[in-house]
Design an enzyme around this catalytic site. Structure first.
Site, PDB file in Angstrom:
ATOM      1  N   HIS A 252      -7.178   4.947   1.698  1.00  0.00           N
ATOM      2  CA  HIS A 252      -6.415   5.514   2.815  1.00  0.00           C
ATOM      3  C   HIS A 252      -6.350   7.019   2.665  1.00  0.00           C
ATOM      4  O   HIS A 252      -6.275   7.528   1.551  1.00  0.00           O
ATOM      5  CB  HIS A 252      -4.989   4.926   2.847  1.00  0.00           C
ATOM      6  CG  HIS A 252      -4.300   5.125   4.157  1.00  0.00           C
ATOM      7  ND1 HIS A 252      -3.615   6.275   4.462  1.00  0.00           N
ATOM      8  CD2 HIS A 252      -4.210   4.324   5.248  1.00  0.00           C
ATOM      9  CE1 HIS A 252      -3.121   6.171   5.687  1.00  0.00           C
ATOM     10  NE2 HIS A 252      -3.473   5.000   6.186  1.00  0.00           N
ATOM     11  N   GLU A 307      -5.495  -2.441   7.382  1.00  0.00           N
ATOM     12  CA  GLU A 307      -6.553  -3.177   8.089  1.00  0.00           C
ATOM     13  C   GLU A 307      -6.922  -4.486   7.382  1.00  0.00           C
ATOM     14  O   GLU A 307      -7.349  -5.435   8.008  1.00  0.00           O
ATOM     15  CB  GLU A 307      -7.837  -2.330   8.201  1.00  0.00           C
ATOM     16  CG  GLU A 307      -7.658  -0.994   8.876  1.00  0.00           C
ATOM     17  CD  GLU A 307      -7.703  -1.084  10.391  1.00  0.00           C
ATOM     18  OE1 GLU A 307      -7.833  -2.197  10.897  1.00  0.00           O
ATOM     19  OE2 GLU A 307      -7.568  -0.039  11.036  1.00  0.00           O
TER      20      GLU A 307
END
Ligand code: COA
Length: 359
Positions: A252, A307
């Site tokens: 991330h 996700e």
């Protein structure tokens, strides 16, 4: 000073959410997200983000009645939906229909009512468009169902099992808001010209469509499929790393520790584990992939991002991939509308400079 993409530039001060990348903390209105959403419905969490406090009993009843009322779309909206070309992307068709809310009558409503109305309407619009595009009959909204359950009902024509609704609702509540991001910024820029809420949400939907932002977790589904088919997780992952590929659903830009949304979605998956092969596969795969990433990329702090478990949850409730970005938008419209109201409450037009450079 020029910063490409406004990277690291603080463009807004907000009381709606904060994201701490180093400690992995996401707060809604100052409250850690797990506490903020626990035992709260979609509707209550939305109210909290809009108003900064949870609704009292009577306010909650009013809110639910309002959501139910706005599930019934104006007749002309359904008319436009029927006329749109069937090969439009769902996100484009959704943007067109939300844009059509900009009547004088609607724009005269208090902004908080406009926010509730289009938040309630967006899943109805999405389900209606999806069924039209796939040649199925439109399903009428069911007044006795919650916001989330009604979305699943209108998509499938089947009342969802409570576990399915809960899984989707957890995802929706966790992705409602995430501080500054491209679509939220687009919404704030639009409304900063003293344009209106409908125009700002239309801008946000157009921005969310891009793969760099609302990009679907379909890459994770491909990965899990590959792992399942090969029946050899290590080989699949190590081959990708040898080829310099990124492992989808890991890493991330902001979080340098576990993404708090991923932790909460994992918890939900664990609660539902045993009910669904995809959730089992995801939970097993995560541990081993984090281990392999740590071995191959030591010190990079690579963990699952939102996700990864979003994909597992979407797959387990049989959400078709073309509905992933629309469903993300159904959650994020709460953040957009909260930011629009915040911008309106203390507005200065966004008017940055450009620097001329010779080609
Ligand atoms: N798989 C393998 N390696 C990864 C990785 C992943 N998913 N994410 C980051 N890395 C590696 C990078 O290759 C880099 O290695 P290096 O130091 O040997 O060059 C290191 O970790 C640091 O990565 P960096 O590129 O600085 O991360 P970033 O902050 O720029 O990128 C993402 C963040 C999200 C773009 C990136 O992690 C990624 O592409 N993830 C996969 C796609 C995904 O899941 N996207 C959804 C995000 S919510």
């Amino acid at each position: 000073m020029f910063r490409k993409g406004l990277k690291d530039v603080v463009a807004v001060q907000t009381a709606i959410a904060s994201v701490e990348g180093d400690t992995g903390e996401l707060r809604y209105r100052g409250k850690l997200v797990d506490g903020a959403i626990e035992n709260r419905s979609f509707e209550e969490t939305a109210y909290f983000l809009w108003n900064g406090e949870f609704p009292a009993k009577s306010q909650y009843a009013e809110l639910k009645a309002e959501f139910t009322k706005y599930r019934k779309l104006p007749g002309y909206i359904e008319g436009i939906a029927q006329e749109l070309p069937k090969d439009m992307l769902l996100m484009d068709a959704m943007r067109t229909l939300i844009s059509a809310y900009a009547t004088k009558e609607f724009s005269a409503l208090p902004v908080i009512k406009q926010a509730a109305a289009i938040t309630a309407a967006l899943p109805v619009i999405t389900a209606m468009l999806y069924r039209i595009q796939t040649g199925q009959q439109i399903i009428a909204p069911a007044d006795h169902l919650s916001h989330t359950a009604n979305y699943l009902w209108m998509l499938t024509g089947k009342e969802p099992a409570p576990a399915q609704t809960e899984a989707l609702e957890t995802y929706l509540k966790l992705t409602m808001e995430h501080g500054m991001n491209a679509s939220t910024f687009a919404a704030r820029v639009t409304v900063s010209t003293e344009s209106d809420m409908v125009a700002a949400v239309t801008s946000a939907l157009g921005t969310m469509k891009g793969p760099l932002h609302g990009g679907a977790p379909s890459g994770v589904i491909d990965l899990l499929n590959e792992i399942r088919t090969a029946n050899n997780l290590d080989r699949v992952i190590l081959t990708k790393l040898d080829n310099g590929e990124k492992i989808m659903g890991f890493g991330h830009r902001i979080y340098r520790t576990e993404d708090p949304r991923s932790i909460l979605l994992r918890q939900k998956c664990l609660e539902l584990q045993g009910h669904d092969d995809w959730l089992d596969l995801a939970v097993d795969a995560e541990k081993r992939i984090v281990h392999l990433l740590n071995e191959r990329k030591p010190g990079r702090a690579l963990y699952t991002n939102v996700e990864f478990y979003a994909a597992a949850i979407m797959r387990s409730i049989e959400m078709p991939p073309e509905l992933f970005t629309p469903t993300f938008s159904i959650a994020r419209i709460v953040g957009w509308t909260a930011h629009i109201m915040e911008q309106q409450s203390d507005n200065v037009i966004f008017r940055p400079q450009s620097e001329y450079v010779k080609n």
